[in-house]
Scaffold this motif. Structure first.
Motif, PDB file in Angstrom:
ATOM      1  N   LYS A 122      53.158  12.258  -4.861  1.00  0.00           N
ATOM      2  CA  LYS A 122      54.354  11.965  -5.665  1.00  0.00           C
ATOM      3  C   LYS A 122      54.206  10.631  -6.375  1.00  0.00           C
ATOM      4  O   LYS A 122      54.530  10.508  -7.558  1.00  0.00           O
ATOM      5  N   GLU A 123      53.688   9.633  -5.665  1.00  0.00           N
ATOM      6  CA  GLU A 123      53.476   8.322  -6.291  1.00  0.00           C
ATOM      7  C   GLU A 123      52.498   8.431  -7.458  1.00  0.00           C
ATOM      8  O   GLU A 123      52.686   7.780  -8.489  1.00  0.00           O
ATOM      9  N   CYS A 158      56.114  15.086 -15.491  1.00  0.00           N
ATOM     10  CA  CYS A 158      55.417  14.663 -14.258  1.00  0.00           C
ATOM     11  C   CYS A 158      56.410  14.110 -13.245  1.00  0.00           C
ATOM     12  O   CYS A 158      56.266  14.327 -12.038  1.00  0.00           O
ATOM     13  N   GLY A 159      57.415  13.405 -13.720  1.00  0.00           N
ATOM     14  CA  GLY A 159      58.428  12.842 -12.830  1.00  0.00           C
ATOM     15  C   GLY A 159      59.318  13.895 -12.189  1.00  0.00           C
ATOM     16  O   GLY A 159      60.001  13.618 -11.202  1.00  0.00           O
ATOM     17  N   ASN A 160      59.331  15.104 -12.725  1.00  0.00           N
ATOM     18  CA  ASN A 160      60.143  16.191 -12.168  1.00  0.00           C
ATOM     19  C   ASN A 160      59.427  16.969 -11.073  1.00  0.00           C
ATOM     20  O   ASN A 160      60.031  17.824 -10.429  1.00  0.00           O
ATOM     21  N   THR A 175      57.918  17.903  -7.532  1.00  0.00           N
ATOM     22  CA  THR A 175      58.239  17.568  -6.150  1.00  0.00           C
ATOM     23  C   THR A 175      57.131  18.090  -5.244  1.00  0.00           C
ATOM     24  O   THR A 175      56.491  19.098  -5.559  1.00  0.00           O
ATOM     25  N   ASP A 192      54.292  10.037 -10.369  1.00  0.00           N
ATOM     26  CA  ASP A 192      55.254   9.097 -10.945  1.00  0.00           C
ATOM     27  C   ASP A 192      54.570   7.956 -11.689  1.00  0.00           C
ATOM     28  O   ASP A 192      55.168   7.341 -12.568  1.00  0.00           O
TER      29      ASP A 192
END
Length: 115
Positions: A109-110, A46-48, A50, A113
């Motif tokens: 994105k938040e 999930c952090g990858n 964009t 993250d």
């Protein structure tokens, strides 16, 4: 080859072996072990992701990291379109009504993250 990274005097490989052994002590092995690491991998993936505003409407968002989205969808067993919508729009429910609200790229994105 890169040098081993040492934490508390041990290389990562030894720490991983120790972690696996500790998980087995509390009954996490086999299918449970794989499920645990799939969950960890999904959270990291999930952090990858964009995001960017859609060219046609900067109030809406699209995921620009298509490979990462595809990999995440395969990992969790979900189709890409449904997963993309989960990250780029919010469902609002009010007194018997339900509607979708697009998320701006920074909010999407938040949200990704936050996992």
């Amino acid at each position: 080859t890169p040098p081993d990274i040492l934490i508390e005097g041990k290389p990562d490989g030894e720490h991983f072996a120790d972690t696996k052994a500790a998980l087995e002590l509390v009954g996490i092995k086999g299918e449970s072990y794989l499920t645990l690491f799939q969950g960890i991998a999904a959270v990291l993936q999930c952090g990858n992701l964009t995001f960017k505003p859609k060219p046609s409407n900067d109030e809406e968002t699209e995921i620009t990291s298509k490979k990462e989205l595809k990999d995440l969808a395969e990992l969790i067993g979900c189709d890409e379109k449904t997963l993309s919508l989960a990250f780029t729009e919010r469902t609002i429910k009010t007194r018997g009504e339900e509607y979708k609200v697009p998320l701006k790229a920074d909010v999407a994105k938040e949200s990704a993250d936050a996992f």
